[in-house]
Scaffold this motif. Sequence first.
Motif, PDB file in Angstrom:
ATOM      1  N   ASP A   1       0.855  -1.188   0.027  1.00  0.00           N
ATOM      2  CA  ASP A   1       0.174   0.169   0.060  1.00  0.00           C
ATOM      3  C   ASP A   1       0.709   1.410   0.051  1.00  0.00           C
ATOM      4  OD1 ASP A   1      -2.904   0.774   0.392  1.00  0.00           O
ATOM      5  OD2 ASP A   1      -1.878   1.953   1.688  1.00  0.00           O
ATOM      6  N   SER A   2       0.321   2.382  -0.441  1.00  0.00           N
ATOM      7  CA  SER A   2       1.214   3.467  -0.563  1.00  0.00           C
ATOM      8  C   SER A   2       1.527   4.098   0.860  1.00  0.00           C
ATOM      9  CB  SER A   2       0.376   4.802  -1.420  1.00  0.00           C
ATOM     10  OG  SER A   2      -0.843   4.983  -0.616  1.00  0.00           O
TER      11      SER A   2
ATOM     12  N   GLN B   1       8.813   2.741  -0.797  1.00  0.00           N
ATOM     13  CA  GLN B   1      10.034   3.512  -1.353  1.00  0.00           C
ATOM     14  C   GLN B   1      10.940   3.581  -0.307  1.00  0.00           C
ATOM     15  OE1 GLN B   1       9.608   4.219  -4.443  1.00  0.00           O
ATOM     16  NE2 GLN B   1       7.376   3.199  -4.532  1.00  0.00           N
TER      17      GLN B   1
ATOM     18  N   PHE C   1       5.251   4.531  -7.909  1.00  0.00           N
ATOM     19  CA  PHE C   1       4.115   5.029  -6.952  1.00  0.00           C
ATOM     20  C   PHE C   1       2.846   5.677  -7.526  1.00  0.00           C
ATOM     21  CE2 PHE C   1       7.868   7.519  -7.002  1.00  0.00           C
ATOM     22  CZ  PHE C   1       7.496   8.722  -7.655  1.00  0.00           C
ATOM     23  N   PRO C   2       1.700   5.825  -6.885  1.00  0.00           N
ATOM     24  CA  PRO C   2       0.675   6.516  -7.376  1.00  0.00           C
ATOM     25  C   PRO C   2       0.656   7.832  -7.162  1.00  0.00           C
ATOM     26  CG  PRO C   2      -0.025   4.915  -5.419  1.00  0.00           C
ATOM     27  CD  PRO C   2       1.509   4.991  -5.622  1.00  0.00           C
TER      28      PRO C   2
ATOM     29  N   GLU D   1      -1.776   9.942  -6.549  1.00  0.00           N
ATOM     30  CA  GLU D   1      -2.537  10.480  -5.348  1.00  0.00           C
ATOM     31  C   GLU D   1      -1.695  10.493  -3.788  1.00  0.00           C
ATOM     32  OE1 GLU D   1      -3.419   8.004  -7.110  1.00  0.00           O
ATOM     33  OE2 GLU D   1      -5.354   8.562  -8.127  1.00  0.00           O
TER      34      GLU D   1
ATOM     35  N   ARG E   1      -2.496   9.874  -0.918  1.00  0.00           N
ATOM     36  CA  ARG E   1      -2.791   8.862  -0.331  1.00  0.00           C
ATOM     37  C   ARG E   1      -4.217   8.262  -0.894  1.00  0.00           C
ATOM     38  NH1 ARG E   1      -2.878   4.438   1.876  1.00  0.00           N
ATOM     39  NH2 ARG E   1      -2.584   3.998   4.052  1.00  0.00           N
TER      40      ARG E   1
ATOM     41  N   GLY F   1      -3.927   2.280  -5.319  1.00  0.00           N
ATOM     42  CA  GLY F   1      -3.125   2.412  -3.977  1.00  0.00           C
ATOM     43  C   GLY F   1      -1.712   1.942  -4.040  1.00  0.00           C
TER      44      GLY F   1
ATOM     45  N   SER G   1       1.844   0.834  -4.402  1.00  0.00           N
ATOM     46  CA  SER G   1       3.461   1.405  -4.560  1.00  0.00           C
ATOM     47  C   SER G   1       4.390   0.206  -4.568  1.00  0.00           C
ATOM     48  CB  SER G   1       3.744   2.446  -3.450  1.00  0.00           C
ATOM     49  OG  SER G   1       4.921   3.017  -3.446  1.00  0.00           O
ATOM     50  N   SER G   2       5.341   0.498  -5.426  1.00  0.00           N
ATOM     51  CA  SER G   2       6.288  -0.547  -5.705  1.00  0.00           C
ATOM     52  C   SER G   2       7.702  -0.062  -5.771  1.00  0.00           C
ATOM     53  CB  SER G   2       5.914  -1.681  -6.704  1.00  0.00           C
ATOM     54  OG  SER G   2       6.080  -1.069  -8.016  1.00  0.00           O
TER      55      SER G   2
ATOM     56  N   THR H   1       2.907  10.594 -11.852  1.00  0.00           N
ATOM     57  CA  THR H   1       4.196   9.886 -11.574  1.00  0.00           C
ATOM     58  C   THR H   1       4.573   8.923 -12.475  1.00  0.00           C
ATOM     59  OG1 THR H   1       2.556   8.064 -10.425  1.00  0.00           O
ATOM     60  CG2 THR H   1       3.120  10.063  -9.382  1.00  0.00           C
TER      61      THR H   1
END
Length: 644
Positions: free
Chosen positions: A43-44, A49, A72-73, A75, A77, A85, A87-88, A376
């Motif tokens: 999740d973000s 990161q 990453f998104p 947004e 959050r 949502g 994130s990698s 992004t």
Amino acid sequence: MTSQVSSPAEQADEAVVGEQRKPAAGEKDVRRLDRVIIRFAGDSGDGMQLTGDRFTSETASFGNDLSTLPNFPAEIRAPAGTLPGVSSFQLHFADHDILTPGDAPNVLVAMNPAALKANIGDVPRGAEIIVNTDEFTKRAMQKVGYETSPLEDGSLDGFQVHPVPLTTLTVEALKEFELSRKDAGRSKNMFALGLLSWMYHRPTEGTERFLKTKFAKKPDIAAANIAAFRAGWNFGETTEDFAVSYEVAPASKAFPTGTYRNISGNLALSYGLVAASRQADLPLYLGSYPITPASDILHELSKHKNFGVRTFQAEDEIAGIGAALGAAFGGSLAVTTTSGPGVALKSETIGLAVSLELPLLVVDIQRGGPSTGLPTKTEQADLLQAMFGRNGEAPVPVVAPRTPADCFDAAIEAARIAVTYRTPVFLLSDGYLANGSEPWRIPEVDELPDLRVQFASGTNHTLEDGTEVFWPFKRDPGTLARPWAIPGTPGLEHRIGGIEKQDGTGNISYDPANHDFMVRTRQAKVDGIDVPDLEVDDATGDANLLVLGWGSTYGPITAAVRRLRAAGQSVAQAHLRHLNPFPRNLGEVLKRYDKVVIPEMNLGQLATLIRAKYLVDAVSYNQVNGMPFKAEQLATALKEAIDG
């Protein structure tokens, strides 16, 4: 982090070699690999990161070559546990020279069902998947469309799945800190980092120092995160589920001797701007408005007042470039940073800079468009905007870096052109380079070019009656650059503004012949910029196909070319840094080959320019999905072009 490596040796980008080392008594099996690709996903709000960045820093200090791809998104959050949502952070590290973050991960760390579902399509069969089982609740799985648990329905049978209750283990490890389950669970990313650090024999001291520094004002939080990190390491050491750990030796033969550090594209670009200002002996002025993915440059440069850097966060894009252009008039190395939407807003002032003939760096960190687009995600779709996105004939030089580390050199080159030829210059990076990272050899100061300029200091023209005067548009015969006259210098007062100027005097002129002359002169100045000839990598000299690229496609193209050559194919490769003007030998290079393929993360913008200028039937290979090319994808396309 810095490390020492020595002597160059080029190796295949995509080879994988495994070798089992006999373990000592009480040790687990250790397997030696030449490279690994790891993707952290969650999740973000899960800190992926940060986790990836810490693993990368330790890998850099260990001496591996590496390449990263944060994803990453947009947004701030996004809704927790949803696919938008996720994130990698993907890291490719090796004991040899590599060029890309890798096509597919060997290891996926999935912190929740959304992370698994969003990334499983990229994971090859046989790869390892570490899953945080605590998050695979019925509600969380339904949120992303899982009707049954993928951990139980056999859908993951083709993978090496490691079910680990990361949250529970983290909470258990932090019992002594008297934190709530929710607060303790936030450190699960550090537990995962510790586990992966054990799994790949990564150093740990740097991460512990980092946590102590980051949470210096909250020592209890620092201690909790360190405890979670150590618990993850110890879990890998003691659990029977991880029977093998892996070693990837330092890349001791990949690079020339020197001191290296891991660096992102935006950081390298920032350092390049500071170095350019020092080499030019000019104060650096940044007039900017925050925009993804360029904001990091503003953040970084604001830290360097000790180098004479002045940063101005303006109220909008137009004010940012207006202030920068004023600083250029005042004698600074002036910069404005933005992304594609900001370039559109700055276009009128860029045209004014062309008319005034003042040095100005316009740094465009490209992202997906049009309009707000994909803030992004990466793209190369601003090339034609940089070339033509102004009213009237307003030529601007364009320079593009090829790798994150190359952003340093590209910034210095853009500054050289700007101050030498008195012109705004576009520096086209993109989100892939900006956020990605790789090792960078820190140069010695005496390796950097001398960029010092001479400001106008007195009269430069004699009238027919013998009067000595200053002409603000009397040009250097070699560069066609006009004098750079600092306001306040006695006797050098002159008019500035956007209305056409008379040749030489700079007075307002509506004369048709004068306008024609000034337009052609400004174009000739850009056309005459001294840029190096294009270098061609044609290993055998008998290739029929040339792959021509620009910007961040360098890594995937080079990796694809290596694959084809390893398979016995003859392929030539050339990569453009200077997009306006093109290198003088480009036309001759293009004529040597029967086929020219141009991969771009747009719908064929460089190909359009090449076809128009050189009448070459260049073939476009295009992608606009917000992600960089994969090496295998390009290799397949190039093989088809060869066979066709």
